[in-house]
Structures are given as C-alpha cells and as structure tokens.
Design a protein around this motif. Sequence first.
Motif, short mmCIF file in Angstrom:
data_model
loop_
_atom_site.label_atom_id
_atom_site.label_comp_id
_atom_site.label_asym_id
_atom_site.label_seq_id
_atom_site.Cartn_x
_atom_site.Cartn_y
_atom_site.Cartn_z
N PHE A 59 46.22 64.48 49.43
CA PHE A 59 45.77 63.41 48.54
C PHE A 59 46.78 63.05 47.47
O PHE A 59 46.91 61.87 47.13
CB PHE A 59 44.37 63.70 47.96
CG PHE A 59 44.35 64.65 46.80
CD1 PHE A 59 44.46 64.17 45.49
CD2 PHE A 59 44.20 66.01 46.99
CE1 PHE A 59 44.43 65.03 44.42
CE2 PHE A 59 44.17 66.87 45.92
CZ PHE A 59 44.29 66.39 44.63
N PRO A 60 47.57 64.00 46.89
CA PRO A 60 48.55 63.55 45.90
C PRO A 60 49.60 62.60 46.49
O PRO A 60 50.00 61.63 45.83
CB PRO A 60 49.20 64.85 45.42
CG PRO A 60 48.18 65.91 45.67
CD PRO A 60 47.52 65.47 46.96
N THR A 61 50.00 62.84 47.71
CA THR A 61 50.98 61.96 48.35
C THR A 61 50.41 60.55 48.48
O THR A 61 51.08 59.57 48.15
CB THR A 61 51.37 62.51 49.74
OG1 THR A 61 51.99 63.79 49.55
CG2 THR A 61 52.32 61.58 50.47
N THR A 62 49.19 60.46 48.94
CA THR A 62 48.53 59.16 49.08
C THR A 62 48.46 58.44 47.74
O THR A 62 48.84 57.27 47.64
CB THR A 62 47.11 59.34 49.66
OG1 THR A 62 47.21 59.96 50.94
CG2 THR A 62 46.39 58.01 49.79
N TYR A 63 48.02 59.13 46.69
CA TYR A 63 47.90 58.50 45.37
C TYR A 63 49.25 58.05 44.84
O TYR A 63 49.38 56.95 44.31
CB TYR A 63 47.25 59.46 44.37
CG TYR A 63 45.79 59.73 44.60
CD1 TYR A 63 45.05 59.09 45.59
CD2 TYR A 63 45.11 60.63 43.81
CE1 TYR A 63 43.71 59.35 45.79
CE2 TYR A 63 43.76 60.89 43.99
CZ TYR A 63 43.07 60.25 44.98
OH TYR A 63 41.74 60.51 45.17
N ILE A 64 50.26 58.92 44.95
CA ILE A 64 51.59 58.58 44.43
C ILE A 64 52.15 57.36 45.13
O ILE A 64 52.59 56.40 44.48
CB ILE A 64 52.54 59.80 44.56
CG1 ILE A 64 52.12 60.91 43.59
CG2 ILE A 64 53.99 59.38 44.31
CD1 ILE A 64 52.80 62.25 43.85
N LEU A 65 52.15 57.37 46.45
CA LEU A 65 52.74 56.25 47.19
C LEU A 65 51.94 54.97 47.03
O LEU A 65 52.51 53.87 46.97
CB LEU A 65 52.93 56.62 48.66
CG LEU A 65 53.93 57.76 48.89
CD1 LEU A 65 54.02 58.10 50.37
CD2 LEU A 65 55.30 57.42 48.33
N ASN A 66 50.62 55.07 46.93
CA ASN A 66 49.81 53.87 46.68
C ASN A 66 50.14 53.27 45.32
O ASN A 66 50.24 52.04 45.18
CB ASN A 66 48.31 54.18 46.76
CG ASN A 66 47.81 54.31 48.17
OD1 ASN A 66 48.49 53.98 49.13
ND2 ASN A 66 46.60 54.82 48.31
N GLU A 67 50.33 54.10 44.31
CA GLU A 67 50.67 53.59 42.98
C GLU A 67 52.06 52.95 42.99
O GLU A 67 52.27 51.91 42.37
CB GLU A 67 50.60 54.72 41.94
CG GLU A 67 50.77 54.25 40.52
CD GLU A 67 49.62 53.43 39.97
OE1 GLU A 67 49.85 52.68 38.99
OE2 GLU A 67 48.50 53.53 40.50
N PHE A 68 53.00 53.56 43.70
CA PHE A 68 54.34 52.95 43.84
C PHE A 68 54.22 51.58 44.48
O PHE A 68 54.87 50.63 44.05
CB PHE A 68 55.25 53.84 44.68
CG PHE A 68 55.81 55.04 43.97
CD1 PHE A 68 55.30 55.51 42.76
CD2 PHE A 68 56.87 55.74 44.53
CE1 PHE A 68 55.82 56.62 42.12
CE2 PHE A 68 57.41 56.85 43.90
CZ PHE A 68 56.89 57.30 42.70
N ASP A 69 53.39 51.48 45.53
CA ASP A 69 53.17 50.18 46.18
C ASP A 69 52.55 49.18 45.21
O ASP A 69 53.01 48.04 45.10
CB ASP A 69 52.24 50.33 47.40
CG ASP A 69 52.93 50.90 48.62
OD1 ASP A 69 54.17 51.00 48.65
OD2 ASP A 69 52.20 51.25 49.57
#
Length: 169
Positions: A59-69
């Motif tokens: 889940f941290p990977t998903t949150y980080i990359l979504n925020e970057f997007d």
Amino acid sequence: MVDFEVVSLPAADHPEEGETAPDFTRPLVNEEYWEDASLSSVVAEGPTLLTFHPMDGAFPTTYILNEFDDRGFADHVQVIGVSISSPYEHKALLDERAEGARLFSDPAADVAEAYGIDHDLDGMTGVIEPRPAVFLLGEDRTVQYAWVASEWPAFPEYDEIEAAIADHI
C-alpha cells in the motif's frame, strides 16, 4: 481495514544534499520493455526524482506513486523508482499507475544497501527492501533534496518535493 503498527526504523546513513548519489546498473523498466541501465546514464537526461519504495503491491507504493501522478511530477522531472520487485511486477505496476515513470528492479536490495536505506522486513526471514526515500538528483547525480523515512509506514513530504523540483528546474 488493515491494522498495522507504526515501527521506528534505525538511523539511515543515506546520501545528503550536496553529495553525489551512488551510481548503479540494474534492469530499468518502462511501459514497453526493460533493459540494463545505469543511474548515471538516466540522470544525464535531466533532473531525476529517484524514489525508493516498498515492493510493488504494497500500500505505501500505491499511495506514493498515486500522489506523484496526482501532482504531475513526471511533467517536470524524470520519475525513477527502485524496489525489490521483478521487472515483470514493475511492468504490471506501470500498467496501473506511475504515468511517465520508469522503475529499476533491485531484487537483492543491493542498491538500497549502497544508499544506506535497506531494512529487514519484520517476520520475513531473509527479505530486505528499501525504506521509502526520495532523492532529487541533478544531471551529475548531485543530491539536491533528500527525504528518508524514519518509521514504517511513512510517506514523503510531497509539498517539500514539489518545492524542491520548482527550485531546481
């Protein structure tokens, strides 16, 4: 709802602002294919947001990359991720998110170790991954901004990253 405990991580000995980030060569995955590439060849193309994240699917990977997007970081700098996930897993992740990003595969966590940000996963004997970390690098690999998690889970200071990108491009 997932129940988890916040875990303090030991101090990291990572590259600081003004220092040169360690170079490495690993498989670099984009939306179409992957091939071995060095960090120095990637950063020579322009300012780079080098992001270490947990394995794909966490889940941290998903949150980080979504925020970057959501913030459109890839519109201003190269977004390059590093995790222990395989090129196959990276390809699947890029099909879902991280628009414009490329991802290095570091299954043995050797790059994370070179950056001083490796850590053992609790309850998973022999599994090491990078703690979340973000480095804004200039074309000569000079660190212009650095953030490294001091606990798990932790998320980057997105406003600080945005300001650093604005200051250095």
